[in-house]
Write an enzyme that holds these catalytic residues in place. Structure first.
Site, short mmCIF file in Angstrom:
data_model
loop_
_atom_site.label_atom_id
_atom_site.label_comp_id
_atom_site.label_asym_id
_atom_site.label_seq_id
_atom_site.Cartn_x
_atom_site.Cartn_y
_atom_site.Cartn_z
N CYS A 164 -23.21 -6.70 -18.57
CA CYS A 164 -22.13 -6.84 -17.71
C CYS A 164 -21.06 -5.79 -18.25
CB CYS A 164 -21.57 -8.23 -17.98
SG CYS A 164 -22.60 -9.55 -17.25
N CYS A 212 -19.30 -11.90 -19.69
CA CYS A 212 -20.89 -11.94 -20.45
C CYS A 212 -20.74 -12.97 -21.54
CB CYS A 212 -20.87 -10.58 -20.77
SG CYS A 212 -22.80 -10.37 -21.27
N GLY A 229 0.73 -1.28 -0.19
CA GLY A 229 -0.17 -0.02 0.10
C GLY A 229 0.80 1.35 0.02
N CYS A 262 -27.76 -8.67 -15.89
CA CYS A 262 -27.56 -8.48 -17.24
C CYS A 262 -28.38 -8.62 -18.27
CB CYS A 262 -26.16 -9.02 -17.44
SG CYS A 262 -25.53 -9.04 -19.10
N CYS A 267 -26.74 -11.57 -20.76
CA CYS A 267 -26.38 -13.10 -20.30
C CYS A 267 -27.30 -13.31 -18.97
CB CYS A 267 -25.01 -13.07 -19.98
SG CYS A 267 -24.32 -12.25 -18.50
#
Lengths: 303, 258
Positions: A270, A276, A36, A245, A248
């Site tokens: 998506c 997808c 980080g 979605c 899909c």
């Protein structure tokens, strides 16, 4: 590495010269050692403008080898300009195999999404980061923010979340949602939607972040704690979507709104195109899916 | 008041190259006591304040502070992390220009709440309740809590800065010309408020001002500075009513009579 091959003989393998790559690798190793922490590095000019992923490209160029398989996504999609260009770039300068399939890639360079398909140990996710400093919009002085990181003075980050709740009644930050890495450094996960923040937590994949203009590299090593900041009475939560979605039928994925016509018609699909397409190939259908679907792209072998 | 001081400053000097900022200043400050530092501009008042509050490192001299656990700590030997922690918990610093002490782009509530969040409070409801309470104590309407200080008048900004500093219950507050740049009626209300808060909370304070009326109203003791040196010090009433040093006499006699 074998720089002098036939067609683009003047370029070294993966565009950057070996000294530059060593310098960037040192920054990456330091970043991994201090999860980080933003490591300064001598960012190079790349053959693309700042803001298009110069940081991510330099990280990728420094870690890629001839046997790697590269996937590049832009807002989750493999077929947008940025993704296509960067993929073509590495196909040309490193002659590596490229793919759109998350599971087959060894390096995934991403602009602002983490793929829906779970990542595995051994995979590397390279983020393109515009502004690596999570405290920047609250404290403009770099000298001061570095001191705040050094002394772990992070009260200011909560001031931002407080402002959100005061103005909107909830934490309205939806992307670049600040996280605390391994209980120490507050870090910007790059402008990924906060939907993806939980995927960073204890991810088996190595996550590298490159900011070219700001000249910073940071890292989240595999299996590292990544905790999204919040308040006790306003806990962190991810976005939810009230419909699946349209193509899909997937639920619990991140959706993009696509405008269909000039009369307000729209659909939610998506954002991860590979996910997808895979689902549609497996026979899943959303309510707006066309009758015939495209077969998902195969991996293109190295030349 | 206890029998031990809160702050001990001894032979403090600050030089800017060959120029004198302040020279050989020694004083003690007791809990709950308000000390005024007066003098004309350029006399070293602000340099002294900045040194004592560790915003500047002095060229020589020492300052020790009695922490909440009763331990004496030498300020200039503490680590930066400890000093900064002290600055945002046990101390307050009220700047002459509120823009220096406030975050002008975040709301009043967040300005007050920042110190609480900095010391680890992570409960939004509690932070906000405390902010509301403090805004009312400095006479700012509760419905201004979500406004940015940019939308506030000078007097309100100064009051907000005071609330922001006092929210963690500090024991020592530094003030640099807290009423500077305000018109007289606003000044009067601010002084009234400050006096009330200082007495209610038992704050110790060091107030730098060039305005003798402010010193008279707020402080029990005062130091008069000229050219970086303390020329006279003592109880405020005594110094103002019976000035001994020639410079103090000049200063006191220079007050405009209306």
């Amino acid at each position: 590495m074998n720089a002098q091959s036939n067609d683009i003989a003047t370029y070294n393998f993966a565009y950057l010269d070996e000294q530059t790559k060593r310098m960037i690798r040192r920054a990456i190793l330091k970043g991994i050692a201090i999860p980080g922490y933003q490591v300064p590095f001598a960012s190079r000019e790349m053959p693309m403008p700042y803001g298009w992923g110069t940081g991510g490209v330099q990280v990728t160029a420094s870690i890629i080898g001839p046997d790697d398989v590269l996937k590049v996504i832009d807002q989750g999609a493999d077929d947008t300009t940025n993704a296509v260009s960067i993929r073509a770039f590495f196909k040309k300068v490193a002659k590596v195999a490229v793919t759109t399939e998350t599971a087959k890639a060894s390096i995934i360079q991403t602009r602002h999404r983490i793929p829906e398909h779970p990542l595995n140990a051994g995979q590397v996710l390279v983020f393109q980061v515009p502004i690596p400093e999570p405290l920047r919009f609250l404290e403009p002085r770099e000298t001061e923010t570095r001191k705040m990181h050094a002394l772990e003075e992070y009260g200011l980050m909560h001031v931002k979340l407080y402002e959100d709740i005061a103005k909107h009644g909830r934490i309205a930050t939806t992307y670049a949602y600040p996280v605390k890495v391994e209980g120490r450094y507050v870090t910007d996960p790059s402008p990924t939607p906060k939907f993806d923040n939980p995927k960073m937590h204890r991810s088996p994949a190595l996550q590298l972040f490159g900011a070219g203009r700001e000249k910073r590299i940071y890292a989240v090593p595999p299996f590292t704690d990544v905790v999204s900041l919040d308040f006790e009475d306003h806990p962190f939560e991810v976005q939810t979507f009230d419909q699946p979605c349209a193509l899909c039928g997937a639920e619990n994925v991140y959706l993009d709104e696509v405008i269909l016509d000039d009369h307000g018609g729209h659909m939610f699909v998506c954002s991860d195109t590979d996910h997808c397409e895979k689902r549609r190939a497996d026979g899943h259908h959303g309510h707006l899916a066309p009758e015939t679907h495209l077969a998902s792209e195969e991996t293109e072998p190295a030349e | 008041m206890t029998d031990e001081p809160l702050l001990r400053v001894s032979a403090l000097s600050k030089f800017y190259g060959s120029r004198v900022g302040c020279e050989n200043v020694t004083f003690d400050l007791w809990p709950g006591e308000v000390l005024a530092v007066v003098g004309e501009s350029g006399s070293g008042k602000t340099t002294l304040l900045n040194c004592v509050s560790t915003r500047l490192l002095p060229s020589s001299g020492t300052a020790s502070y009695r922490m909440r656990d009763g331990q004496w700590r030498e300020l200039y030997r503490m680590s930066e992390a400890e000093r900064r922690f002290l600055m945002r918990t046990d101390w307050g610093f009220v700047h002459q220009n509120p823009a220096d002490g406030l975050r002008m782009t975040v709301s009043a509530g967040a300005n007050v709440g920042e110190r609480l969040m900095a010391v680890g409070d992570r409960h939004y409801g509690r932070i906000r309740a405390t902010a509301v309470d403090w805004l009312s104590r400095v006479e700012i309407d509760e419905d201004r809590i979500d406004d940015e200080p940019r939308a506030f008048s000078g007097g309100m900004r100064q009051r907000l800065q005071i609330a922001r500093n006092l929210v963690t219950g500090p024991r020592l507050v530094f003030m640099d010309e807290p009423t500077g740049g305000l018109d007289v009626s606003v000044q009067a209300r601010l002084l009234d408020l400050l006096r009330g808060l200082v007495t209610d909370l038992g704050l110790a304070a060091i107030v730098v001002t060039h305005d003798l009326a402010v010193a008279r109203l707020l402080s029990q003791r005062m130091m008069v500075m000229k050219d970086g040196r303390v020329v006279e010090s003592g109880l405020t009433d005594r110094v103002l009513d019976d000035p001994r040093a020639p410079y103090t006499q000049l200063l006191v006699s220079s007050i405009l009579q209306v």
